[in-house]
Write an enzyme that holds these catalytic residues in place. Structure first.
Site, PDB file in Angstrom:
ATOM      1  N   GLY A  11     -11.697  -0.632  23.805  1.00 43.08           N
ATOM      2  CA  GLY A  11     -11.025  -1.666  23.019  1.00 43.08           C
ATOM      3  C   GLY A  11      -9.727  -2.001  23.720  1.00 43.08           C
ATOM      4  N   GLY A  16      -4.659  -1.955  22.521  1.00 40.76           N
ATOM      5  CA  GLY A  16      -5.338  -0.990  23.388  1.00 40.76           C
ATOM      6  C   GLY A  16      -4.768  -1.016  24.800  1.00 40.76           C
ATOM      7  N   ASN A 103      -6.837   1.075  12.116  1.00 42.03           N
ATOM      8  CA  ASN A 103      -6.481   1.241  10.702  1.00 42.03           C
ATOM      9  C   ASN A 103      -7.746   1.435   9.871  1.00 42.03           C
ATOM     10  OD1 ASN A 103      -3.671   1.153  10.498  1.00 42.03           O
ATOM     11  ND2 ASN A 103      -3.626  -1.084  10.647  1.00 42.03           N
ATOM     12  N   SER A 129       1.221   3.282  14.630  1.00 40.42           N
ATOM     13  CA  SER A 129       2.067   2.221  14.088  1.00 40.42           C
ATOM     14  C   SER A 129       3.123   1.793  15.090  1.00 40.42           C
ATOM     15  CB  SER A 129       2.770   2.686  12.812  1.00 40.42           C
ATOM     16  OG  SER A 129       3.635   1.667  12.360  1.00 40.42           O
ATOM     17  N   GLY A 130       3.446   0.511  15.005  1.00 43.12           N
ATOM     18  CA  GLY A 130       4.528  -0.001  15.841  1.00 43.12           C
ATOM     19  C   GLY A 130       4.181  -1.324  16.499  1.00 43.12           C
ATOM     20  N   LYS A 183      -1.289   7.069   7.492  1.00 39.08           N
ATOM     21  CA  LYS A 183      -1.043   5.711   8.008  1.00 39.08           C
ATOM     22  C   LYS A 183      -1.233   4.686   6.899  1.00 39.08           C
ATOM     23  CE  LYS A 183      -0.326   2.373  10.993  1.00 39.08           C
ATOM     24  NZ  LYS A 183      -0.787   1.125  10.473  1.00 39.08           N
ATOM     25  N   HIS A 186       1.774   4.767   4.807  1.00 40.40           N
ATOM     26  CA  HIS A 186       2.822   4.115   5.618  1.00 40.40           C
ATOM     27  C   HIS A 186       2.752   2.609   5.402  1.00 40.40           C
ATOM     28  CE1 HIS A 186       3.798   1.752   9.223  1.00 40.40           C
ATOM     29  NE2 HIS A 186       4.725   2.645   9.502  1.00 40.40           N
ATOM     30  N   ASN A 187       1.550   2.064   5.475  1.00 46.43           N
ATOM     31  CA  ASN A 187       1.408   0.621   5.315  1.00 46.43           C
ATOM     32  C   ASN A 187       1.709   0.174   3.884  1.00 46.43           C
ATOM     33  OD1 ASN A 187       0.543   0.778   7.958  1.00 46.43           O
ATOM     34  ND2 ASN A 187      -0.987  -0.813   7.704  1.00 46.43           N
ATOM     35  N   GLU A 190       5.265  -0.094   3.841  1.00 45.65           N
ATOM     36  CA  GLU A 190       5.571  -1.309   4.641  1.00 45.65           C
ATOM     37  C   GLU A 190       5.438  -2.560   3.753  1.00 45.65           C
ATOM     38  OE1 GLU A 190       3.390  -1.529   8.479  1.00 45.65           O
ATOM     39  OE2 GLU A 190       2.563  -3.413   7.750  1.00 45.65           O
ATOM     40  N   TYR A 191       4.352  -2.646   2.997  1.00 45.09           N
ATOM     41  CA  TYR A 191       4.155  -3.799   2.111  1.00 45.09           C
ATOM     42  C   TYR A 191       5.307  -3.894   1.098  1.00 45.09           C
ATOM     43  CZ  TYR A 191      -0.776  -5.173   3.075  1.00 45.09           C
ATOM     44  OH  TYR A 191      -1.933  -5.657   3.621  1.00 45.09           O
ATOM     45  N   ARG A 288       1.191 -10.899  -2.609  1.00 45.63           N
ATOM     46  CA  ARG A 288       0.461 -11.499  -1.476  1.00 45.63           C
ATOM     47  C   ARG A 288      -0.763 -12.238  -2.021  1.00 45.63           C
ATOM     48  NH1 ARG A 288       0.380  -8.127   4.197  1.00 45.63           N
ATOM     49  NH2 ARG A 288       2.432  -7.189   4.005  1.00 45.63           N
ATOM     50  N   HIS A 452      -9.607   9.715 -30.197  1.00 46.69           N
ATOM     51  CA  HIS A 452      -9.434  10.424 -28.920  1.00 46.69           C
ATOM     52  C   HIS A 452      -8.556  11.663 -29.044  1.00 46.69           C
ATOM     53  CE1 HIS A 452     -11.700   7.508 -26.724  1.00 46.69           C
ATOM     54  NE2 HIS A 452     -10.946   6.509 -27.163  1.00 46.69           N
TER      55      HIS A 452
HETATM   56  C1  6PG Z   1       1.746  -0.984  11.948  1.00 47.71           C
HETATM   57  C2  6PG Z   1       1.233  -2.132  11.133  1.00 47.71           C
HETATM   58  C3  6PG Z   1      -0.103  -2.570  11.655  1.00 47.71           C
HETATM   59  C4  6PG Z   1      -0.533  -3.943  11.191  1.00 47.71           C
HETATM   60  C5  6PG Z   1      -0.775  -4.028   9.737  1.00 47.71           C
HETATM   61  C6  6PG Z   1      -0.754  -5.428   9.207  1.00 47.71           C
HETATM   62  O1  6PG Z   1       2.017   0.042  11.353  1.00 47.71           O
HETATM   63  O2  6PG Z   1       1.887  -1.157  13.151  1.00 47.71           O
HETATM   64  O3  6PG Z   1       1.098  -1.744   9.806  1.00 47.71           O
HETATM   65  O4  6PG Z   1      -1.014  -1.550  11.369  1.00 47.71           O
HETATM   66  O5  6PG Z   1       0.373  -4.889  11.600  1.00 47.71           O
HETATM   67  O6  6PG Z   1      -2.037  -3.488   9.479  1.00 47.71           O
HETATM   68  O7  6PG Z   1      -1.242  -5.324   7.960  1.00 47.71           O
HETATM   69  P1  6PG Z   1      -1.551  -6.542   7.034  1.00 47.71           P
HETATM   70  O8  6PG Z   1      -2.322  -7.528   7.853  1.00 47.71           O
HETATM   71  O9  6PG Z   1      -2.365  -5.958   5.950  1.00 47.71           O
HETATM   72  O10 6PG Z   1      -0.234  -7.081   6.616  1.00 47.71           O
END
Ligand code: 6PG
Length: 468
Positions: A11, A16, A103, A129-130, A183, A186-187, A190-191, A288, A452
């Site tokens: 990939g 990658g 992911n 991630s990154g 991970k 983590h996301n 992030e959201y 979202r 209940h």
């Molecule tokens: C990371 C990001 C990466 C990706 C997200 C985007 O840690 O580098 O989280 O994994 O950019 O998956 O996620 P969405 O498309 O769901 O916003």
């Protein structure tokens, strides 16, 4: 036949390829393969002069690797991962290792590991991630799976990962899907943080009428202090960017419909499955989703009257309250994510070391932030901390900004500027610190209509009342 290349990568999209270059820059030889010839060619060009082989087939890649072999893959989550495993399976031997760096959904990782267990081939789910730049210059890597297999690739992963104060942002996290689970959460965080920044932006823009340049200055100012983070940093850059075609701030020219690949939704869903509250993540996913209803929103804005009025009162004063509210809400969002991980670790038997999780999130990843150093210190002091809000320092930092958080939430409500992440964080904090919640009434209602039963405050056992 056995080759001499240290590690393989299947990939060769941008992530990658960048990871291949990163690993090769640290002196490891890498064999890469992609079924798309143009990606293979791109890697060949970018990696010129480095110990990198562009293999023409999975078979060529596998035979180029030193034994026991380690093959990483960075392909889209879902069926492509199974397809690559299917290609590799007849080529690998017991003791070899496949590492899925995408992911992937954690239950898929469990299934794949089980499927491979009988063949003696190790499988590792490793969150990376990154983004592109992380992959190239040092991501945070979250590996789970067989600990023995981790030993095979530890030196490569540690060399490629970001470093903070000399510590690599990678460590073995736990068995099976532990890495992909970490991970995923983590996301989720992030959201939540992205949503909090978006709500702050909306309050500044609609509430205070600030220009992009003024907002850039405000976020830049926040990023100098305790809330310093990668997500604030990129927001400052984004607000500075001017559209070449129109001369407007580029952010103003972008459609207000957020997309998602699914990791935030999985975080929310699995928090629900585990019975652990994650309302900041829920709010972020919901907003979202709501943003995607553009045509309905346009109709509703006409029918129901558009939201958002200007804020009265001092701009500087509100901005300073917003800054404090933001940091409090960010602390509370991380608290939800870490408490979620604790529950998942107990329920799924991951044995997570949350201090290590905080440590490897301090660099390379999207949610890297100064706060993670404080979170790490809290877990070092008390590894079984149920919630970081119970740490004196972290809880105190949130507590002292609580009035600002409620001011901002009430201003948002008054102005009808939708700010569910701020509100969810406030309600979570207030709920968590409530010695008594109104759940007694809910129990009474459940007993009333469904027999209940309920427990009493003054006696052991369960009780039922004939309510009518
Ligand atoms: C990371 C990001 C990466 C990706 C997200 C985007 O840690 O580098 O989280 O994994 O950019 O998956 O996620 P969405 O498309 O769901 O916003």
């Amino acid at each position: 036949m056995s080759g001499q290349y240290e590690i393989g990568m299947i990939g060769l999209g941008v992530m990658g390829r960048n990871l291949v270059l990163n690993i090769a820059d640290h002196g490891f030889s890498v064999a890469g393969y992609d079924k798309d010839q143009s990606q293979l060619q791109a890697m060949r060009e970018e990696a010129a002069g480095r110990p990198v082989l562009a293999a023409q087939s999975p078979a060529e890649l596998v035979s180029a690797l030193r034994q026991p072999r380690a093959v990483m893959m960075l392909v889209p989550a879902g069926p492509p991962v199974d397809a690559v495993i299917g290609d590799l399976l007849p080529l690998l031997k017991p003791g070899d290792l496949i590492i899925d760096c995408g992911n992937s959904f954690f239950k898929d990782t469990d299934r794949r590991e089980q499927m491979l267990a009988g063949s003696g081939i190790h499988f590792m789910g490793a969150g990376v991630s990154g983004g592109e730049s992380g992959a190239r210059h040092g991501p945070s890597i979250m590996p789970g799976g067989s600990k023995k297999a981790y030993g095979q690739v530890q030196s490569v992963l540690e060399a490629a990962a970001a470093r903070v104060g000399g510590d690599p942002c990678v460590t073995y996290l736990g068995p099976r899907s532990a890495g992909h689970y970490v991970k995923m959460v983590h996301n989720g965080i992030e959201y939540a943080v992205m949503q909090l920044i978006a709500e702050s932006y909306d309050l500044m823009k609609q509430g205070l009428g600030l220009s992009a340049a003024q907002m850039q200055a405000a976020f830049g100012n926040w990023n100098q202090g305790e809330a310093a983070s990668f997500l604030l940093e990129i927001t400052v850059d984004i607000l500075a960017r001017v559209d070449d075609d129109t001369g407007n701030p580029l952010v103003n020219m972008i459609r207000d419909e957020a997309k998602q690949l699914g990791t935030g939704m999985w975080t929310s869903q699995d928090a629900m499955n585990l019975g652990v509250p994650a309302p900041a993540m829920d709010a972020a996913v919901a907003m979202r989703n709501l943003s995607a209803f553009k045509s309905e929103r346009l109709a509703a804005a006409g029918a129901l009257g558009g939201a958002g009025h200007g804020l009265e009162g001092g701009r500087d004063q509100f901005l300073s309250r917003l800054r404090d509210a933001f940091y409090a809400a960010v602390i509370i969002a991380y608290a939800q994510g870490m408490a979620h991980l604790k529950r998942a670790s107990d329920s799924y038997g991951y044995g997570l070391d949350l201090e290590a999780v905080a440590r490897i999130w301090r660099g390379g990843c999207i949610i890297r932030a100064s706060l993670l150093e404080t979170i790490r210190a809290a877990y070092r002091q008390r590894p079984d901390l149920p919630n970081i809000l119970l740490d004196r320092e972290i809880g105190g930092e949130a507590r002292k900004r609580l009035d600002a958080l409620s001011d901002v939430a009430s201003a948002a409500a008054r102005l009808h500027i939708p700010s569910p992440a701020f509100m969810a964080c406030l309600a979570y904090f207030d709920g968590y610190r409530s010695a008594r919640l109104p759940a007694n009434l809910i129990q009474a209602q459940r007993d009333y209509f469904g027999a209940h039963k309920y427990e009493r405050v003054d006696a052991e056992g369960v009780f039922h009342t004939q309510w009518t």
